[in-house]
Scaffold this active site. Structure first.
Site, PDB file in Angstrom:
ATOM      1  N   ASP A 257      38.601 -30.728  33.627  1.00 48.95           N
ATOM      2  CA  ASP A 257      38.690 -32.130  34.055  1.00 48.95           C
ATOM      3  C   ASP A 257      40.094 -32.654  33.818  1.00 48.95           C
ATOM      4  O   ASP A 257      40.595 -32.615  32.694  1.00 48.95           O
ATOM      5  CB  ASP A 257      37.660 -32.950  33.261  1.00 48.95           C
ATOM      6  CG  ASP A 257      37.777 -34.442  33.520  1.00 48.95           C
ATOM      7  OD1 ASP A 257      38.261 -34.821  34.612  1.00 48.95           O
ATOM      8  OD2 ASP A 257      37.381 -35.225  32.641  1.00 48.95           O
TER       9      ASP A 257
ATOM     10  N   ASP B 186      24.624 -19.131  50.369  1.00 43.49           N
ATOM     11  CA  ASP B 186      23.501 -19.550  49.530  1.00 43.49           C
ATOM     12  C   ASP B 186      22.143 -19.285  50.168  1.00 43.49           C
ATOM     13  O   ASP B 186      21.929 -19.605  51.345  1.00 43.49           O
ATOM     14  CB  ASP B 186      23.651 -21.063  49.284  1.00 43.49           C
ATOM     15  CG  ASP B 186      22.649 -21.602  48.288  1.00 43.49           C
ATOM     16  OD1 ASP B 186      22.811 -21.297  47.100  1.00 43.49           O
ATOM     17  OD2 ASP B 186      21.719 -22.312  48.699  1.00 43.49           O
TER      18      ASP B 186
ATOM     19  N   ASP C 231      37.162 -38.213  33.540  1.00 46.81           N
ATOM     20  CA  ASP C 231      35.838 -38.755  33.862  1.00 46.81           C
ATOM     21  C   ASP C 231      34.705 -37.825  33.406  1.00 46.81           C
ATOM     22  O   ASP C 231      33.536 -38.067  33.684  1.00 46.81           O
ATOM     23  CB  ASP C 231      35.704 -39.080  35.362  1.00 46.81           C
ATOM     24  CG  ASP C 231      35.794 -37.840  36.238  1.00 46.81           C
ATOM     25  OD1 ASP C 231      36.024 -36.739  35.687  1.00 46.81           O
ATOM     26  OD2 ASP C 231      35.625 -37.962  37.463  1.00 46.81           O
TER      27      ASP C 231
ATOM     28  N   ASP D 180      31.294 -22.122  48.797  1.00 46.04           N
ATOM     29  CA  ASP D 180      29.857 -21.906  48.850  1.00 46.04           C
ATOM     30  C   ASP D 180      29.369 -22.416  50.203  1.00 46.04           C
ATOM     31  O   ASP D 180      29.797 -23.472  50.653  1.00 46.04           O
ATOM     32  CB  ASP D 180      29.181 -22.701  47.725  1.00 46.04           C
ATOM     33  CG  ASP D 180      28.064 -21.924  47.077  1.00 46.04           C
ATOM     34  OD1 ASP D 180      27.139 -21.532  47.806  1.00 46.04           O
ATOM     35  OD2 ASP D 180      28.110 -21.704  45.847  1.00 46.04           O
TER      36      ASP D 180
ATOM     37  N   ASN E  55      41.134 -35.897  34.981  1.00 44.08           N
ATOM     38  CA  ASN E  55      41.292 -37.361  34.991  1.00 44.08           C
ATOM     39  C   ASN E  55      40.368 -38.077  34.005  1.00 44.08           C
ATOM     40  O   ASN E  55      40.182 -39.295  34.091  1.00 44.08           O
ATOM     41  CB  ASN E  55      41.113 -37.927  36.404  1.00 44.08           C
ATOM     42  CG  ASN E  55      39.697 -37.705  36.919  1.00 44.08           C
ATOM     43  OD1 ASN E  55      38.932 -36.960  36.300  1.00 44.08           O
ATOM     44  ND2 ASN E  55      39.350 -38.332  38.014  1.00 44.08           N
TER      45      ASN E  55
ATOM     46  N   ASP F 262      37.448 -30.921  38.159  1.00 41.31           N
ATOM     47  CA  ASP F 262      37.927 -31.330  39.483  1.00 41.31           C
ATOM     48  C   ASP F 262      38.854 -30.285  40.107  1.00 41.31           C
ATOM     49  O   ASP F 262      39.213 -29.291  39.479  1.00 41.31           O
ATOM     50  CB  ASP F 262      38.594 -32.708  39.399  1.00 41.31           C
ATOM     51  CG  ASP F 262      39.442 -32.860  38.135  1.00 41.31           C
ATOM     52  OD1 ASP F 262      40.281 -31.966  37.899  1.00 41.31           O
ATOM     53  OD2 ASP F 262      39.237 -33.838  37.382  1.00 41.31           O
TER      54      ASP F 262
ATOM     55  N   HIS G  89      25.727 -19.268  37.812  1.00 36.13           N
ATOM     56  CA  HIS G  89      25.348 -20.651  37.479  1.00 36.13           C
ATOM     57  C   HIS G  89      23.835 -20.860  37.481  1.00 36.13           C
ATOM     58  O   HIS G  89      23.381 -21.948  37.130  1.00 36.13           O
ATOM     59  CB  HIS G  89      26.007 -21.607  38.468  1.00 36.13           C
ATOM     60  CG  HIS G  89      25.462 -21.445  39.853  1.00 36.13           C
ATOM     61  ND1 HIS G  89      25.658 -20.300  40.596  1.00 36.13           N
ATOM     62  CD2 HIS G  89      24.696 -22.251  40.613  1.00 36.13           C
ATOM     63  CE1 HIS G  89      25.032 -20.421  41.751  1.00 36.13           C
ATOM     64  NE2 HIS G  89      24.442 -21.597  41.801  1.00 36.13           N
ATOM     65  N   ASP G  90      23.068 -19.870  37.925  1.00 36.68           N
ATOM     66  CA  ASP G  90      21.603 -19.976  37.925  1.00 36.68           C
ATOM     67  C   ASP G  90      20.972 -19.162  36.804  1.00 36.68           C
ATOM     68  O   ASP G  90      19.754 -19.199  36.616  1.00 36.68           O
ATOM     69  CB  ASP G  90      21.015 -19.440  39.238  1.00 36.68           C
ATOM     70  CG  ASP G  90      21.341 -20.306  40.441  1.00 36.68           C
ATOM     71  OD1 ASP G  90      21.556 -21.516  40.258  1.00 36.68           O
ATOM     72  OD2 ASP G  90      21.370 -19.762  41.556  1.00 36.68           O
TER      73      ASP G  90
ATOM     74  N   GLU H   4      23.850 -14.414  48.831  1.00 39.47           N
ATOM     75  CA  GLU H   4      22.821 -14.507  47.805  1.00 39.47           C
ATOM     76  C   GLU H   4      21.504 -14.138  48.472  1.00 39.47           C
ATOM     77  O   GLU H   4      20.943 -14.934  49.221  1.00 39.47           O
ATOM     78  CB  GLU H   4      22.741 -15.928  47.237  1.00 39.47           C
ATOM     79  CG  GLU H   4      21.759 -15.999  46.082  1.00 39.47           C
ATOM     80  CD  GLU H   4      21.241 -17.404  45.805  1.00 39.47           C
ATOM     81  OE1 GLU H   4      20.870 -17.662  44.659  1.00 39.47           O
ATOM     82  OE2 GLU H   4      21.182 -18.229  46.736  1.00 39.47           O
TER      83      GLU H   4
HETATM   84  O1  TEU Z   1      19.686 -20.350  44.562  1.00 41.31           O
HETATM   85  C1  TEU Z   1      18.676 -19.821  45.383  1.00 41.31           C
HETATM   86  C2  TEU Z   1      17.589 -19.124  44.734  1.00 41.31           C
HETATM   87  O2  TEU Z   1      17.072 -18.233  45.387  1.00 41.31           O
HETATM   88  C3  TEU Z   1      16.843 -19.566  43.521  1.00 41.31           C
HETATM   89  O3  TEU Z   1      15.929 -18.551  43.270  1.00 41.31           O
HETATM   90  C4  TEU Z   1      17.534 -19.784  42.259  1.00 41.31           C
HETATM   91  O4  TEU Z   1      17.984 -18.554  41.788  1.00 41.31           O
HETATM   92  C5  TEU Z   1      16.541 -20.389  41.305  1.00 41.31           C
HETATM   93  O5  TEU Z   1      16.312 -21.679  41.706  1.00 41.31           O
HETATM   94  C6  TEU Z   1      16.990 -20.395  39.887  1.00 41.31           C
HETATM   95  O6  TEU Z   1      16.208 -21.240  39.111  1.00 41.31           O
HETATM   96  C7  TEU Z   1      20.696 -21.036  45.242  1.00 41.31           C
HETATM   97  C8  TEU Z   1      21.728 -21.610  44.286  1.00 41.31           C
HETATM   98  O7  TEU Z   1      22.392 -20.566  43.631  1.00 41.31           O
HETATM   99  C9  TEU Z   1      21.064 -22.572  43.367  1.00 41.31           C
HETATM  100  O8  TEU Z   1      21.946 -23.080  42.413  1.00 41.31           O
HETATM  101  C10 TEU Z   1      20.481 -23.683  44.197  1.00 41.31           C
HETATM  102  O9  TEU Z   1      19.723 -24.521  43.383  1.00 41.31           O
HETATM  103  C11 TEU Z   1      19.614 -23.162  45.335  1.00 41.31           C
HETATM  104  O10 TEU Z   1      20.199 -22.075  46.038  1.00 41.31           O
HETATM  105  C12 TEU Z   1      19.372 -24.233  46.361  1.00 41.31           C
HETATM  106  O11 TEU Z   1      20.522 -24.423  47.126  1.00 41.31           O
HETATM  107 CA    CA Z   2      37.470 -35.225  36.756  1.00 46.19          CA
END
Ligand code: TEU
Ligand code: CA
Length: 558
Positions: A21, A199, A25, A98, A23, A29, A328-329, A256
């Site tokens: 970050d 995605d 907040d 993405d 700025n 960013d 991130h998932d 994905e």
């Molecule tokens: O994830 C898609 C997905 O297939 C999900 O199974 C996801 O792994 C699961 O929700 C995890 O709890 C993608 C993105 O990576 C995810 O961050 C998004 O929430 C989702 O698509 C919807 O766009």
């Molecule tokens: Ca920021």
């Protein structure tokens, strides 16, 4: 195999909200990404995937896009984005955005128009259907819980959403809608993007009869993915997408994809596949519970080794998979794939080595390179993620206590990987001067970039050596194009494989067990290319691996 520009590259995923970050907040960013480009270059990164930064109401952290042509003001401006592209290019790095095109946000102009007139032009950009006997059109459960059909107030109609109700699915049978998406993709590629991470793409193909299936849970619903598994023909849509967009730009695409039909691997990532590559989620799938996080099981070493080796074997001769230990998932890989006694810096380096030297395109998720770990939240209120809230609820409904439900979130929450990047041991981990949007892992005083840069033995400096080895003149062809062959599978808790090319062979061997392990080597003259511990013994054709030790050996006399 025709060589492509992205073969042999190393990629890095940025979760922009939590990266840096500038700025105050409390939200990362675009400028923050720019400021850290040299850091990433120095780490050895070539391709940067940035999770969504488009305009969004952030119901699902930007995976609900309300305008594909705009940068969300939280992250900055389009001018700043263009500057980022330029700065990356100067450093010979590529930016991958993405691409979320299975659904958009309910705030997108298309959906707003559709709601106003479901029978009109924009109504057909989505799936509006009449209910059946007072029920939704079919019994699909959305990924985030509850019916995948949402009632439109004052009508008999429902619209389909595989994810949150604020994420209506786009109708890929509508040629006009598709053209709008293709145009948008090309508009971004024209700007000079290196490509896209795509995605949830397998979900775009629907069975237009929307049949109900036998319920798979006490709620009487069935996972919506069941329909995706039953329906054929996603390949035609994916080819159309590729031909209208990516192909013309030689874009790098990483998809994905869950639930692909096994025999379709070549169509997906073969020489002329729909995508450049796709993530190998085989290991992640070991963590799925039957009904959710609350009934998920810990990953067992044998199952993990077997499934990752299987993926490797299946893909060679066909194409490349993208190898990850987290994203991130997913929770942090070091907490998922390492037994508790190996959750230390030796273990982190060991896991990194066996993952990054696999055949495929390595993707490192932000913070992985410093050994970031899952973050324990004290209550459900501390979580932000929509899926975590849903999983918590599901756990309670199935009879778990609050403590048990929270424990499941601690293990599997998507917020584990979304806590802010730890840049220093100073206030707010050097991530922001303001109040961070999500809790910072209290371990930042020990685990952070600044301190690790200064320490030769740190996880971070090890990652640098590891990536440098993968990309070194002597080894890059071997690690990119070399074959994969499992080794020592009869040895307990040993994760080992050979990579070979044109008579050159390298052994990667790691000891995930608690006891030292002796291995007979095929060659009694081996050179140590890398190890996470000093004094690696590889003399006279035998090798002793201490617990948590990994070694990369080149066979010299062969
Ligand atoms: O994830 C898609 C997905 O297939 C999900 O199974 C996801 O792994 C699961 O929700 C995890 O709890 C993608 C993105 O990576 C995810 O961050 C998004 O929430 C989702 O698509 C919807 O766009
Ligand atoms: Ca920021």
């Amino acid at each position: 195999m025709t060589k492509k520009w992205w073969h042999g590259k190393v990629a890095y995923q940025i979760y922009p909200k939590s990266f840096y970050d500038t700025n105050g907040d409390g939200i990362g960013d675009i400028r923050g990404i720019m400021e850290k480009l040299d850091y990433l270059k120095d780490l050895g990164i070539d391709i940067i995937w940035i999770s969504p930064i488009y305009q969004s109401p952030f119901v699902d952290q930007g995976y609900d896009i309300s305008d594909y042509y705009k940068i969300d003001p939280k992250f900055g401006t389009m001018e700043e984005f263009d500057e980022l592209l330029l700065e990356a290019k100067k450093r010979d790095m590529g930016i991958v955005m993405d691409l979320v095109i299975n659904h958009c946000s309910d705030q997108h102009e298309w959906f707003q128009k559709a709601l106003a007139d479901p029978e009109g032009e924009y109504g057909d950009y989505f799936y509006f259907r009449k209910g059946k006997d007072g029920n939704p059109p079919s019994n699909y459960r959305s990924y985030f819980g509850g019916s995948a059909w949402e009632k439109v107030e004052g009508t008999e109609l429902y619209y389909l959403h595989f994810f949150a109700k604020e994420q209506p699915d786009l109708n890929w049978n509508n040629p006009k809608m598709k053209q709008e998406l293709f145009q948008m993709i090309n508009w971004w590629l024209e700007k000079g993007l290196a490509g896209f991470r795509i995605d949830a793409i397998i979900n775009i193909k629907k069975d237009l009869d929307f049949p109900s299936y036998e319920p798979d849970g006490p709620d009487g619903l069935v996972r919506a993915i069941k329909m995706v598994e039953e329906v054929d023909g996603v390949g035609e849509l994916l080819e159309e997408l590729k031909e209208a967009t990516f192909e013309k730009y030689q874009a790098f695409t990483v998809a994905e994809v869950f639930n692909m039909k096994e025999e379709e691997l070549e169509e997906f990532v073969g020489e002329n596949g729909h995508f450049s590559t796709m993530f190998d989620f085989s290991a992640h799938m070991l963590t799925f519970g039957k009904h959710g996080w609350y009934d998920a099981k810990e990953v067992e070493f044998d199952a993990w080794r077997e499934i990752t080796f299987e993926s490797q074997k299946k893909c060679q001769g066909i194409g490349f998979l993208a190898n990850i230990i987290e994203n991130h998932d997913e929770p942090r890989g070091v907490n998922t794939y390492l037994p508790s006694y190996a959750q230390n810096t030796d273990g982190f380096k060991m896991l990194a080595t066996v993952n990054i030297l696999l055949r495929g395109i390595p993707f490192i998720y932000q913070g992985q390179e410093i050994g970031m770990q899952n973050c324990r939240m004290e209550s459900i209120e501390e979580y932000d993620d929509i899926d975590t809230k849903n999983q918590y609820k599901t756990a309670l409904e199935s009879g778990c206590s609050k403590e048990e439900a929270l424990e499941a979130c601690y293990k599997y929450s998507r917020d584990n990987a979304r806590t802010p990047m730890q840049w220093s041991g100073k206030e707010q981990a050097g991530f922001t001067t303001g109040k961070p949007w999500l809790k910072i892992n209290p371990n930042y005083t020990q685990v952070n970039v600044e301190d690790e840069l200064a320490d030769q033995e740190s996880v971070l400096n090890y990652y640098k050596r590891l990536i440098a080895l993968r990309k070194s003149e002597e080894c890059k062809e071997l690690f990119t194009y070399g074959s994969f062959e499992p080794a020592y599978v009869d040895k307990e808790k040993i994760y080992a494989y050979y990579r070979s090319l044109n008579g050159k062979r390298v052994l990667v061997a790691a000891n995930f067990g608690k006891d030292a392990m002796e291995l007979e080597l095929a060659d009694d003259n081996c050179k140590v290319l890398l190890s996470n511990m000093d004094g690696a013994e590889a003399f006279g054709g035998r090798l002793v691996l201490k617990p948590c030790q990994v070694i990369v050996l080149e066979e010299v006399s062969k």
